[in-house]
Design an enzyme around this catalytic site. Structure first.
Site, mmCIF file in Angstrom:
data_model
loop_
_atom_site.group_PDB
_atom_site.id
_atom_site.type_symbol
_atom_site.label_atom_id
_atom_site.label_comp_id
_atom_site.label_asym_id
_atom_site.label_seq_id
_atom_site.Cartn_x
_atom_site.Cartn_y
_atom_site.Cartn_z
ATOM 1 N N TYR A 86 31.514 -43.121 -41.318
ATOM 2 C CA TYR A 86 30.940 -44.304 -40.681
ATOM 3 C C TYR A 86 31.614 -45.571 -41.216
ATOM 4 O O TYR A 86 31.988 -46.458 -40.455
ATOM 5 C CB TYR A 86 29.427 -44.375 -40.939
ATOM 6 C CG TYR A 86 28.646 -43.275 -40.268
ATOM 7 C CD1 TYR A 86 28.249 -43.388 -38.941
ATOM 8 C CD2 TYR A 86 28.279 -42.125 -40.957
ATOM 9 C CE1 TYR A 86 27.524 -42.386 -38.323
ATOM 10 C CE2 TYR A 86 27.553 -41.114 -40.349
ATOM 11 C CZ TYR A 86 27.176 -41.248 -39.036
ATOM 12 O OH TYR A 86 26.463 -40.262 -38.413
ATOM 13 N N ASN A 139 25.621 -43.954 -28.069
ATOM 14 C CA ASN A 139 26.783 -43.537 -27.280
ATOM 15 C C ASN A 139 26.332 -42.912 -25.961
ATOM 16 O O ASN A 139 25.712 -41.853 -25.962
ATOM 17 C CB ASN A 139 27.610 -42.528 -28.093
ATOM 18 C CG ASN A 139 28.837 -42.036 -27.367
ATOM 19 O OD1 ASN A 139 29.157 -42.471 -26.275
ATOM 20 N ND2 ASN A 139 29.534 -41.094 -27.985
ATOM 21 N N CYS A 189 31.386 -38.770 -30.749
ATOM 22 C CA CYS A 189 30.578 -39.235 -31.879
ATOM 23 C C CYS A 189 30.241 -38.100 -32.846
ATOM 24 O O CYS A 189 29.899 -38.363 -34.001
ATOM 25 C CB CYS A 189 29.323 -39.946 -31.396
ATOM 26 S SG CYS A 189 28.322 -39.022 -30.230
ATOM 27 N N HIS A 190 30.401 -36.854 -32.401
ATOM 28 C CA HIS A 190 30.187 -35.726 -33.309
ATOM 29 C C HIS A 190 31.221 -35.712 -34.434
ATOM 30 O O HIS A 190 31.017 -35.069 -35.450
ATOM 31 C CB HIS A 190 30.190 -34.392 -32.549
ATOM 32 C CG HIS A 190 31.449 -34.102 -31.823
ATOM 33 N ND1 HIS A 190 31.723 -34.608 -30.561
ATOM 34 C CD2 HIS A 190 32.530 -33.347 -32.169
ATOM 35 C CE1 HIS A 190 32.901 -34.178 -30.168
ATOM 36 N NE2 HIS A 190 33.425 -33.408 -31.132
ATOM 37 N N GLU A 244 36.014 -27.294 -32.866
ATOM 38 C CA GLU A 244 37.243 -28.036 -33.151
ATOM 39 C C GLU A 244 37.896 -27.610 -34.464
ATOM 40 O O GLU A 244 38.907 -28.174 -34.864
ATOM 41 C CB GLU A 244 36.945 -29.536 -33.161
ATOM 42 C CG GLU A 244 36.525 -30.053 -31.802
ATOM 43 C CD GLU A 244 36.387 -31.554 -31.737
ATOM 44 O OE1 GLU A 244 36.829 -32.260 -32.664
ATOM 45 O OE2 GLU A 244 35.835 -32.041 -30.732
#
Length: 187
Positions: free
Chosen positions: A121, A144, A152-153, A179
């Site tokens: 962040y 979001n 945003c993950h 991912e």
């Protein structure tokens, strides 16, 4: 992916929506003439109806029954993403549901944090020139309107914690595992 949808029309624009099955449950997608405007997690009936009411209010639209097909490409790219074949979304985005600092942070996130990586962040706050705004970045992530597509993950706490997530922490873990950032969850 299965799809169900319709169009919401307003005086100056229309909003086409569809619910698609995904690797994290049903997602509601909505698009205007300018591009994808909203992605909503857990889009079962109650959530879907509240989201459509909110979109109608935010975008000044009323329900209509025709469809334009503008969601075909976002649906295709999401299916590719969840099957492991897509690392970057290339669809037009409509930023109408976000403004100011939140929009600045989300645009930076969309273009600056690639697949398979995470950012803190505070790091994201620094990248938009606001080094003391880590909490505000967290608020932007929570607001979001385009999760998954605007990833945003991929935003985590500097101490290695996952932080919060509008779709729930299991959803965040699943996306990060997809991912390759985290091990696959055990089910």
């Amino acid at each position: 992916m299965s799809v169900a949808g319709r169009t919401v029309s307003g005086m100056d624009s229309t909003v086409e929506w569809a619910v698609v099955d995904s690797g994290i449950g049903p997602l509601l997608l909505a698009a205007t003439e300018r591009g994808l405007v909203s992605v909503v997690f857990h889009a079962r009936e109650g959530v879907r109806e509240r989201a459509l009411e909110r979109l109608a209010g935010q975008l000044g639209a009323e329900p209509a029954e025709s469809a334009t097909g503008r969601l075909a490409e976002p649906i295709r790219q999401l299916a590719e993403y969840f099957s492991g074949g897509r690392r970057e979304f290339r669809v037009p985005l409509d930023w109408a549901l976000t403004t100011g600092f939140n929009r600045q942070v989300l645009r930076e996130l969309a273009g600056g944090v690639p697949y398979g990586t995470v950012v803190g962040y505070g790091d994201l706050a620094r990248s938009v020139g606001q080094p003391g705004a880590a909490q505000a970045v967290g608020a932007a992530m929570g607001a979001n309107p385009l999760p998954v597509v605007v990833p945003c993950h991929r935003v985590v706490e500097s101490d290695g914690g996952l932080g919060g997530f509008g779709g729930g922490l299991e959803t965040k873990r699943t996306l990060l595992a997809l991912e390759g950032v985290l091990p696959q969850p055990l089910f």
